[in-house]
Design an enzyme around this catalytic site. Structure first.
Site, mmCIF file in Angstrom:
data_model
loop_
_atom_site.group_PDB
_atom_site.id
_atom_site.type_symbol
_atom_site.label_atom_id
_atom_site.label_comp_id
_atom_site.label_asym_id
_atom_site.label_seq_id
_atom_site.Cartn_x
_atom_site.Cartn_y
_atom_site.Cartn_z
ATOM 1 N N GLU A 55 0.876 -1.251 -0.106
ATOM 2 C CA GLU A 55 -0.147 -0.076 0.162
ATOM 3 C C GLU A 55 0.695 1.327 0.103
ATOM 4 O OE1 GLU A 55 -0.508 1.957 2.962
ATOM 5 O OE2 GLU A 55 -0.162 0.585 4.621
ATOM 6 N N GLN A 72 -5.279 5.947 0.413
ATOM 7 C CA GLN A 72 -4.564 4.726 0.567
ATOM 8 C C GLN A 72 -4.678 3.858 -0.686
ATOM 9 O OE1 GLN A 72 -5.846 2.137 4.003
ATOM 10 N NE2 GLN A 72 -3.501 2.001 4.433
ATOM 11 N N HIS A 96 -12.632 1.312 1.602
ATOM 12 C CA HIS A 96 -12.945 1.596 2.682
ATOM 13 C C HIS A 96 -12.507 2.905 3.147
ATOM 14 C CE1 HIS A 96 -8.638 0.422 3.513
ATOM 15 N NE2 HIS A 96 -8.791 1.475 4.326
ATOM 16 N N GLU A 146 -12.988 1.956 8.763
ATOM 17 C CA GLU A 146 -11.854 1.539 9.816
ATOM 18 C C GLU A 146 -11.644 2.726 10.648
ATOM 19 O OE1 GLU A 146 -8.408 1.391 7.225
ATOM 20 O OE2 GLU A 146 -6.990 1.856 8.905
HETATM 21 C C1 V0V Z 1 -16.922 -7.131 1.472
HETATM 22 N N1 V0V Z 1 -18.088 -6.733 1.636
HETATM 23 C C2 V0V Z 1 -17.917 -5.202 1.382
HETATM 24 C C3 V0V Z 1 -16.601 -5.114 1.384
HETATM 25 N N2 V0V Z 1 -15.884 -6.315 1.623
HETATM 26 N N3 V0V Z 1 -18.726 -4.245 1.409
HETATM 27 C C4 V0V Z 1 -18.113 -3.006 1.259
HETATM 28 N N4 V0V Z 1 -17.032 -2.639 1.458
HETATM 29 C C5 V0V Z 1 -15.971 -3.589 1.343
HETATM 30 N N5 V0V Z 1 -14.587 -3.824 1.475
HETATM 31 C C6 V0V Z 1 -19.426 -7.285 1.557
HETATM 32 C C7 V0V Z 1 -19.692 -8.270 0.325
HETATM 33 O O1 V0V Z 1 -19.923 -7.504 -0.691
HETATM 34 C C8 V0V Z 1 -20.612 -9.181 0.777
HETATM 35 O O2 V0V Z 1 -21.792 -8.706 0.717
HETATM 36 C C9 V0V Z 1 -20.443 -9.180 2.332
HETATM 37 O O3 V0V Z 1 -19.532 -8.047 2.470
HETATM 38 C C10 V0V Z 1 -19.118 -10.346 2.544
HETATM 39 O O4 V0V Z 1 -18.200 -10.287 1.852
HETATM 40 P P1 V0V Z 1 -17.317 -11.359 1.534
HETATM 41 O O5 V0V Z 1 -16.612 -11.051 -0.061
HETATM 42 O O6 V0V Z 1 -17.898 -12.831 1.482
HETATM 43 O O7 V0V Z 1 -16.065 -11.345 2.701
HETATM 44 P P2 V0V Z 1 -15.740 -11.611 4.056
HETATM 45 O O8 V0V Z 1 -17.180 -11.615 4.906
HETATM 46 O O9 V0V Z 1 -15.031 -12.723 4.002
HETATM 47 O O10 V0V Z 1 -15.068 -10.293 4.356
HETATM 48 C C11 V0V Z 1 -15.477 -9.086 4.349
HETATM 49 C C12 V0V Z 1 -14.905 -8.273 5.691
HETATM 50 C C13 V0V Z 1 -13.160 -8.640 5.403
HETATM 51 C C14 V0V Z 1 -15.280 -6.813 5.422
HETATM 52 C C15 V0V Z 1 -15.409 -8.839 6.831
HETATM 53 O O11 V0V Z 1 -13.026 -7.925 4.349
HETATM 54 C C16 V0V Z 1 -12.415 -7.707 6.538
HETATM 55 O O12 V0V Z 1 -12.312 -8.125 7.737
HETATM 56 N N6 V0V Z 1 -11.943 -6.672 6.216
HETATM 57 C C17 V0V Z 1 -11.156 -5.949 7.091
HETATM 58 C C18 V0V Z 1 -9.609 -5.994 6.728
HETATM 59 C C19 V0V Z 1 -9.277 -5.364 5.442
HETATM 60 O O13 V0V Z 1 -10.106 -5.212 4.496
HETATM 61 N N7 V0V Z 1 -8.051 -5.311 5.181
HETATM 62 C C20 V0V Z 1 -7.363 -4.573 3.819
HETATM 63 C C21 V0V Z 1 -7.151 -3.090 4.212
HETATM 64 P P3 V0V Z 1 -23.073 -9.345 -0.133
HETATM 65 O O14 V0V Z 1 -22.586 -9.459 -1.590
HETATM 66 O O15 V0V Z 1 -23.127 -10.694 0.655
HETATM 67 O O16 V0V Z 1 -24.166 -8.559 0.081
HETATM 68 S S1 V0V Z 1 -5.615 -2.746 5.167
HETATM 69 C C22 V0V Z 1 -5.532 -1.279 5.724
HETATM 70 O O17 V0V Z 1 -6.397 -0.563 5.505
HETATM 71 C C23 V0V Z 1 -4.374 -0.834 6.206
HETATM 72 C C24 V0V Z 1 -3.429 -1.757 6.562
HETATM 73 C C25 V0V Z 1 -4.427 0.529 6.802
HETATM 74 O O18 V0V Z 1 -5.035 1.325 6.721
HETATM 75 O O19 V0V Z 1 -3.344 0.900 7.659
HETATM 76 CO CO CO Z 2 -6.943 1.679 5.454
#
Ligand code: V0V
Ligand code: CO
Length: 152
Positions: A55, A72, A96, A146
């Site tokens: 990133e 980001q 996000h 976040e």
């Molecule tokens: C998934 N969904 C989202 C989404 N990701 N909706 C909006 N925005 C997003 N980014 C929706 C998806 O369309 C599905 O909806 C439902 O959530 C389940 O999605 P999935 O593909 O089955 O995914 P899951 O459930 O396995 O995981 C989704 C979550 C996961 C959000 C729980 O991505 C997570 O834990 N994210 C947090 C970590 C992260 O994103 N890290 C990367 C950035 P429908 O289709 O069922 O209605 S790291 C970062 O920002 C850093 C390091 C920083 O800022 O410093």
């Molecule tokens: Co972030």
């Protein structure tokens, strides 16, 4: 507005838009696009293995809490990462938003008390030594949210 009693008065403490996270397939190409099109420069770049991202933080403006607002740009480092999964389902785009706080654990607790699912109540390592907590997109009108506390 006025002072609402109960959980709504619990500490949220969010004082800026810290960043908007954008999922991309090619980080270098995305950086070049934002530099050439908008004139934004990279302030920081790193790989976060836990989150599965490479990133870059592009500084947009300072904020009145002494922090700043960034874009980001996020490229996945592995196929099973959240960003890889997002790209597969939605393609490139806004992934996000992140709000800044001086106490991320306390802010997460405050928002959680309002019924939003906190994905990791124990803050994790974020960009440039920050500490981050994610909130479920389904409890935020479809927006993955976040909370971030910068290192200083
Ligand atoms: C998934 N969904 C989202 C989404 N990701 N909706 C909006 N925005 C997003 N980014 C929706 C998806 O369309 C599905 O909806 C439902 O959530 C389940 O999605 P999935 O593909 O089955 O995914 P899951 O459930 O396995 O995981 C989704 C979550 C996961 C959000 C729980 O991505 C997570 O834990 N994210 C947090 C970590 C992260 O994103 N890290 C990367 C950035 P429908 O289709 O069922 O209605 S790291 C970062 O920002 C850093 C390091 C920083 O800022 O410093
Ligand atoms: Co972030």
């Amino acid at each position: 507005m006025g002072e609402a009693p109960g959980p709504a008065s619990a500490f949220p403490g969010l004082t800026r838009l810290d960043h908007v996270g954008i999922a991309c397939r090619d980080l270098d190409a995305s950086i070049a696009f934002y530099r050439q099109t908008y004139g934004f420069e990279v302030e920081h770049e790193e790989v976060n293995e836990e989150q599965g991202v490479r990133e870059a933080m592009l500084r947009i403006n300072g904020t009145d809490d002494g922090g700043a607002t960034y874009l980001q740009l996020l490229e996945p480092t592995r196929d099973d990462s959240p960003v890889a999964k997002f790209l597969e389902r939605h393609g490139e785009g806004v992934h996000h938003i992140a709000f800044g706080t001086s106490d991320v654990a306390r802010s997460a607790e405050g928002v959680g008390a309002r019924g939003v699912r906190v994905l990791n109540p124990e803050p994790r390592a974020g960009t440039a030594g920050s500490r981050i907590v994610f909130l479920h997109p389904k409890d935020n009108g479809g927006v993955l949210t976040e909370l971030v506390q910068t290192a200083h």
